[in-house]
Design an enzyme around this catalytic site. Structure first.
Site, PDB file in Angstrom:
ATOM      1  CB  SER A  71     -14.012   4.406  29.902  1.00  0.00           C
ATOM      2  OG  SER A  71     -13.052   5.013  30.439  1.00  0.00           O
ATOM      3  CE  LYS A  74     -12.868   7.773  28.966  1.00  0.00           C
ATOM      4  NZ  LYS A  74     -11.510   6.995  29.467  1.00  0.00           N
ATOM      5  CE1 TYR A 196     -13.461  10.742  30.698  1.00  0.00           C
ATOM      6  CE2 TYR A 196     -13.553  11.744  33.175  1.00  0.00           C
ATOM      7  CZ  TYR A 196     -13.313  11.314  31.877  1.00  0.00           C
ATOM      8  OH  TYR A 196     -13.197   9.546  32.272  1.00  0.00           O
ATOM      9  CE1 TYR A 248      -8.943   3.151  28.699  1.00  0.00           C
ATOM     10  CE2 TYR A 248      -9.486   1.513  29.831  1.00  0.00           C
ATOM     11  CZ  TYR A 248     -10.030   2.277  29.431  1.00  0.00           C
ATOM     12  OH  TYR A 248     -10.375   2.957  29.511  1.00  0.00           O
ATOM     13  CB  VAL A 266     -13.409   1.601  36.212  1.00  0.00           C
ATOM     14  CG1 VAL A 266     -11.308   1.422  35.563  1.00  0.00           C
ATOM     15  CG2 VAL A 266     -13.433   2.864  36.073  1.00  0.00           C
TER      16      VAL A 266
HETATM   17  N1  GLN Z   1     -14.533   8.027  34.422  1.00  0.00           N
HETATM   18  C1  GLN Z   1     -13.817   6.636  35.188  1.00  0.00           C
HETATM   19  C2  GLN Z   1     -12.059   7.316  35.301  1.00  0.00           C
HETATM   20  O1  GLN Z   1     -12.256   9.093  34.973  1.00  0.00           O
HETATM   21  C3  GLN Z   1     -13.551   6.314  32.912  1.00  0.00           C
HETATM   22  C4  GLN Z   1     -12.194   5.422  33.662  1.00  0.00           C
HETATM   23  C5  GLN Z   1     -12.232   4.251  32.861  1.00  0.00           C
HETATM   24  O2  GLN Z   1     -13.901   3.579  32.889  1.00  0.00           O
HETATM   25  N2  GLN Z   1     -11.542   3.667  32.249  1.00  0.00           N
HETATM   26  O3  GLN Z   1     -11.718   7.314  35.646  1.00  0.00           O
END
Ligand code: GLN
Length: 312
Positions: A71, A74, A196, A248, A266
């Site tokens: 993430s 992002k 994505y 989050y 993650v």
């Molecule tokens: N690629 C992971 C997902 O879509 C990204 C989630 C994350 O890093 N929090 O679940």
């Protein structure tokens, strides 16, 4: 920040001490395995990299080791989408913390397919759609963009990670299809998801990530190349979103403990910035229950506590 004498800060000493102090914590986090490929990592790893706006860099531990950025990426796709769509972007994605886990579906129906913010998965998928709908060869475009930000041409996608994400990304597929039913996804859903999953599957080191975040610490301009990626106002807005939504449903706790805008993934990485001064990336794969690196958050908390520098 004003009562701290920056000249006296021994950055290397600070991060060496942190690397030592967090060692006992490494066993307490849980490596993510909902994307099976993510579990193939040594949970004892810890890296930290600090990039100052004046060009100095300090690293410790596994700062050169590549990890799955997940993430954290992002932020780069948001930067791209924001520079393309400008404020029209906010018609399609909100700016409020969700208070829910990053992959939650729960608010979307009540809120007519408009995700709360660009950092939860639903929001990042809308952002992905914006990039896919407005660029040619979108995945290569974003990878090259990230390479440029990090000053490293060797940044690559981990194909095994990509396949694993795609094979097990049922929630993300559900989010994308659901938003498509509300008209909030323009391009083909599979194409958007591939983009994505592709940017989430990039492998980068702490050093790569801290360098790539420098422009956010410098009002949208990369301090080395002097290239402008966002206006000062847009950089401010992304940093504000990082503070309120970047970690989050733990964003409140992160702000309380660390006091910096930051983005977790993650894969165990967390990037953070101190406006006007530096960017920092920590990595340790063991996560807490919110999906943030347990040791990484502690390391950042120690960083702002030891240096006495935060945004407050
Ligand atoms: N690629 C992971 C997902 O879509 C990204 C989630 C994350 O890093 N929090 O679940």
């Amino acid at each position: 920040m004003t009562d701290v004498n920056l000249k006296d800060t021994d950055w290397q000493l600070v991060i060496n001490q942190i690397t030592d102090e967090v060692k006992p914590l490494l066993q307490h986090g849980k490596v993510a395995d909902y994307i099976p490929e993510l579990a193939n990592v040594d949970s004892n790893s810890f890296g930290i990299s600090v990039s100052l706006l004046d060009g100095r860099e300090y690293t410790c531990g596994d700062a050169q080791m590549k990890f799955s950025v997940q993430s954290i990426s992002k932020v780069f796709s948001l930067t791209k989408a924001f520079s393309i769509l400008q404020d029209d972007l906010w018609k399609r994605v909100g700016k409020e913390p969700s208070g829910n886990p990053f992959n939650s579906l729960i608010q979307l129906e009540n809120e007519n397919g408009k995700p709360r913010n660009p950092f939860i998965n639903a929001g990042a998928i809308v952002v992905a759609d914006c990039v896919v709908s407005h660029t040619e060869d979108s995945l290569n475009t974003i990878i090259n963009f990230i390479r440029e930000l990090a000053g490293n041409k060797d940044i690559k996608m981990n194909h095994a990670m990509f396949r694993s994400e795609k094979a097990f990304g049922h929630r993300n597929a559900a989010l994308a299809h659901f938003m498509k039913s509300y008209g909030n996804i323009e391009s083909d859903v599979d194409e958007v998801l591939d983009f994505y999953f592709g940017h989430c599957s990039l492998s980068m080191s702490c050093e790569d990530v801290s360098r790539a975040f420098l422009f956010l610490a410098n009002h949208g301009i990369h301090p080395i190349s002097k290239r402008r990626y966002l206006t000062a106002s847009q950089a401010k807005r992304i940093n504000s979103l990082l503070l309120t939504c970047g970690t989050y449903d733990a964003a409140g706790d992160f702000a309380f403990r660390v006091g910096l805008p930051g983005k977790s993934g993650v894969g165990g990485g967390i990037a953070a910035i101190i406006p006007g001064l530096l960017s920092i990336c920590v990595w340790s794969p063991g996560l807490d229950k919110h999906g943030n690196s347990l040791t990484g958050v502690k390391a950042l908390e120690l960083f702002t506590t030891k240096t006495g520098i935060s945004i407050f």
